[in-house]
Write a protein that holds these residues in place. Sequence first.
Motif, short mmCIF file in Angstrom:
data_model
loop_
_atom_site.label_atom_id
_atom_site.label_comp_id
_atom_site.label_asym_id
_atom_site.label_seq_id
_atom_site.Cartn_x
_atom_site.Cartn_y
_atom_site.Cartn_z
N CYS A 12 -4.51 13.51 -11.87
CA CYS A 12 -3.13 12.61 -11.41
C CYS A 12 -3.65 11.74 -10.25
N GLY A 13 -2.97 10.73 -9.94
CA GLY A 13 -3.25 10.23 -8.73
C GLY A 13 -2.06 9.56 -7.34
N VAL A 14 -2.13 10.35 -6.63
CA VAL A 14 -1.48 10.42 -5.49
C VAL A 14 -1.41 9.67 -4.42
N VAL A 184 -0.64 -1.83 9.11
CA VAL A 184 -1.84 -1.99 8.79
C VAL A 184 -2.17 -0.73 7.97
N VAL A 185 -1.53 0.54 9.19
CA VAL A 185 -1.01 1.66 7.77
C VAL A 185 -0.68 1.94 6.30
N ALA A 190 -0.04 2.33 1.14
CA ALA A 190 0.65 1.29 -0.19
C ALA A 190 -0.76 0.44 -1.35
N LEU A 191 -1.20 0.66 -1.16
CA LEU A 191 -2.37 0.43 -1.97
C LEU A 191 -3.58 1.02 -2.57
N PHE A 275 2.81 -9.64 10.80
CA PHE A 275 2.22 -9.81 10.13
C PHE A 275 0.57 -10.02 9.80
N ILE A 276 0.61 -9.44 10.43
CA ILE A 276 -1.20 -8.60 10.78
C ILE A 276 -2.17 -8.76 9.27
N ASN A 277 -1.47 -8.04 8.84
CA ASN A 277 -1.38 -7.79 7.46
C ASN A 277 -2.38 -8.64 6.50
#
Length: 280
Positions: A12-14, A184-185, A190-191, A275-277
Amino acid sequence: MQGISESLAGRCGVLNMFNLSAEEIKNTFGSFHENHYLFHGGYPELYANPDLDPGFWYSSYLATYLERDVRNILNVGNLRDFDRFLRAVASRTAQTLSYSSLARDVGIAPNTAKKWISVLQASGQVFLLEPYFRNIGKRLVKSPKLYMADTGLALFLMGFQDWESVERNPLIGALWETHVVMQVVKHFHALGKAVPLWFWRTSRGEEVDLLIERGGRFVAVECKYSETVSDRDTKGLESLRKTHGHKSLIAGYIASRTPRPYSISSGIKCIPGSFINEVL
């Protein structure tokens, strides 16, 4: 996890999901209102149903969170103590975590404070940012910085009822730092990426709010609640570069209220905080 009858190890992926980021709101709605986001936070229900009163929603959320989830997990005997604990945690966002100070202010034991913080962390209410040291052992024993995961919930817990009173309060700098760090976190979580994130502080008081480590080098971010910044605001970034070597800094950013990015000095830019991302 406890309700699953068999081990899913390796099958599984978490994915850890926080609430909505500024990036997600902008992509979904085509616009983003920073003050609104800072004050109301990023809980999806408040955007799915914009007619909801945020104050009523937060009070209901806390009631169900306290009376059901936390009571079941921790077997909290005194919900009033835990309510005071939550408010004390919110007021310490973007500060170094001291279990003894937190416990003393709430009137509980330090070990109880540790247990309650661990549940807030596991349930996505807080994020702990560890300090960076070249010595890995030091990273494990030094105190982390505590961040509320949602600025709207933090302000509700602190008792603010309008944005104007927030802007006039000395806590606005800590709130802005919380906002930037959590963008940032949320981006990396999310990725599904476990990117090493740190803060940096010397015994002389020099500090950088956020380090993103990449192959032993850093993208460094300072948070300033101001529309304009100057060379003196780069002091922490320059100290980092001096301490770890000029080549250690991939890029340095000061995340501020500026409407557009601009260069301050060699390798250091001022950018809009929300929008630092876009530069990561």
